[in-house]
Design a protein around this motif. Structure first.
Motif, short mmCIF file in Angstrom:
data_model
loop_
_atom_site.label_atom_id
_atom_site.label_comp_id
_atom_site.label_asym_id
_atom_site.label_seq_id
_atom_site.Cartn_x
_atom_site.Cartn_y
_atom_site.Cartn_z
N UNK A 1 43.07 33.75 36.49
CA UNK A 1 42.61 33.41 35.15
C UNK A 1 41.70 34.48 34.56
N UNK A 2 40.82 35.03 35.39
CA UNK A 2 39.85 36.00 34.89
C UNK A 2 40.44 37.37 34.66
N UNK A 3 41.26 37.86 35.60
CA UNK A 3 41.81 39.21 35.50
C UNK A 3 43.25 39.22 35.00
N UNK A 4 43.85 38.04 34.86
CA UNK A 4 45.21 37.98 34.35
C UNK A 4 46.27 38.47 35.33
N UNK A 5 45.97 38.47 36.62
CA UNK A 5 46.94 38.92 37.61
C UNK A 5 47.98 37.83 37.88
N UNK A 6 49.22 38.21 38.21
CA UNK A 6 50.26 37.20 38.49
C UNK A 6 49.87 36.35 39.70
N UNK A 7 50.01 35.04 39.57
CA UNK A 7 49.56 34.15 40.64
C UNK A 7 50.33 34.35 41.92
N UNK A 8 51.62 34.68 41.84
CA UNK A 8 52.39 34.85 43.06
C UNK A 8 51.91 36.07 43.84
N UNK A 9 51.50 37.12 43.13
CA UNK A 9 50.98 38.32 43.79
C UNK A 9 49.61 38.04 44.40
N UNK A 10 48.75 37.39 43.63
CA UNK A 10 47.40 37.07 44.11
C UNK A 10 47.46 36.19 45.34
N UNK A 11 48.21 35.12 45.27
CA UNK A 11 48.21 34.16 46.39
C UNK A 11 48.99 34.68 47.59
N UNK A 12 49.95 35.58 47.37
CA UNK A 12 50.60 36.24 48.51
C UNK A 12 49.58 37.10 49.26
N UNK A 13 48.77 37.82 48.49
CA UNK A 13 47.75 38.67 49.12
C UNK A 13 46.70 37.83 49.84
#
Length: 315
Positions: A114-126
């Motif tokens: 939400x804050x940085x606008x990163x794709x959720x699938x990429x964030x949560x995979x990491x």
């Protein structure tokens, strides 16, 4: 709401419920032992933690995001619950600490998405990999053992503890189902998933909604881990392996649209029951257990394909 509109609106939930009813009917003929009191009780208790995690995943998917780190969060929260219990902390403190651990991990995901606008699938995979490997490094696969007697089944005994676990899960489901329909925050989740820009123009803050659902997902992963951990005498640090696929599948099969804006918790409940029944059913049918994942995958493909065909037919 007239009957035609009701059927159209809840088409997926009704079709999955019908499919599950037919599945149970076939089981009643081919493997009636599946409906014995002990197998059914074990199935319900085993499904309760999955249902709690699936409630959170429903919010995430309705909001047009995904969280594949939930299995790693679940594993860590289970270990946190066990370690807190070993210190002699009372169960309310153990529960609070476990939920806060989950909420903290969810907040990290939410801040990045939400804050940085990163794709959720990429964030949560990491974060899935980071959390899983960090736990593996710290615990080296070692179970949390020698837990106090008050931890298992919340100290209530097996029979009462089983009903307590199931009761907590069903109460949570009921509260969230009511809130999504009747509370402004719940309706904001649907609005954000349907069209974030339109929601913003209507006075909703989509970033805040997205952050909040990730925090709730983390907290519910913690609660699910606690409900799972109290079932055993030791805590397995790998207990959450594969949970992310299980809950995502249940939510999608239950009617939530991966494109966001649509989904119900009743559908999620049916999805959890349907997918959770496959493994035990195979055992009673004397079939190879390896078929469970293949059948679950086929059901998911059919669910997604039916959505695509329905949209194409109405376009």
């Amino acid at each position: 709401m007239n009957m035609k509109r009701f059927i159209t609106r809840y088409r997926r939930e009704l079709s999955v419920a019908l499919a599950y009813a037919l599945f149970l009917l076939l089981l009643a003929v081919a493997a009636p032992r599946f409906f014995g009191s002990e197998p059914l009780r074990a199935f319900v208790v085993r499904s309760a933690p999955v249902l709690v995690a699936a409630v959170g995943m429903t919010l995430i998917i309705v909001c047009r995001h995904i969280d594949i780190s939930v299995g790693s969060q679940f594993s860590i929260c289970g270990v946190v619950a066990g370690l807190l219990a070993k210190t002699g902390a009372p169960m309310p403190i153990v529960g609070l600490g476990t939920l806060l651990a989950g909420a903290g991990m969810g907040a990290v995901n939410g801040a990045l998405v939400a804050g940085l606008g990163m794709p959720s699938i990429v964030v949560t995979l990491a974060t899935m990999v980071i959390l899983r490997e960090s736990l593996r490094y710290l615990r080296e696969g070692e179970f949390v053992r020698n837990l106090p007697q008050a931890f298992q089944w919340f100290g209530a005994g097996q029979a009462e503890g089983q009903w307590l676990v199931v009761g907590i899960a069903l109460t949570l489901l009921t509260l969230f189902a009511w809130s999504l329909r009747n509370v402004a925050a719940g309706r904001a989740v649907y609005a954000t998933g349907s069209d974030a820009e339109a929601a913003r123009l209507a006075g909703i803050r989509p970033q805040r909604v997205v952050f909040s659902v990730f925090v709730v997902m983390g907290a519910l992963a913690g609660l699910a881990a606690l409900l799972n951990a109290v079932r055993f005498g030791d805590v397995d640090p790998n207990s959450g392996a594969g949970l992310e696929l299980q809950v995502i599948a249940a939510v999608v099969v239950g009617g939530a649209a991966v494109s966001g804006g649509r989904g119900t918790l009743i559908g999620t409940l049916i999805g959890v029951c349907l997918l959770g029944s496959i493994g035990p059913a195979l055992v009673f049918l004397n079939a190879e257990a390896q078929w469970e994942k293949a059948i679950q995958g086929l059901i998911i493909l059919l669910a997604v394909a039916s959505d695509a065909l329905y949209k194409e037919g109405n376009s």
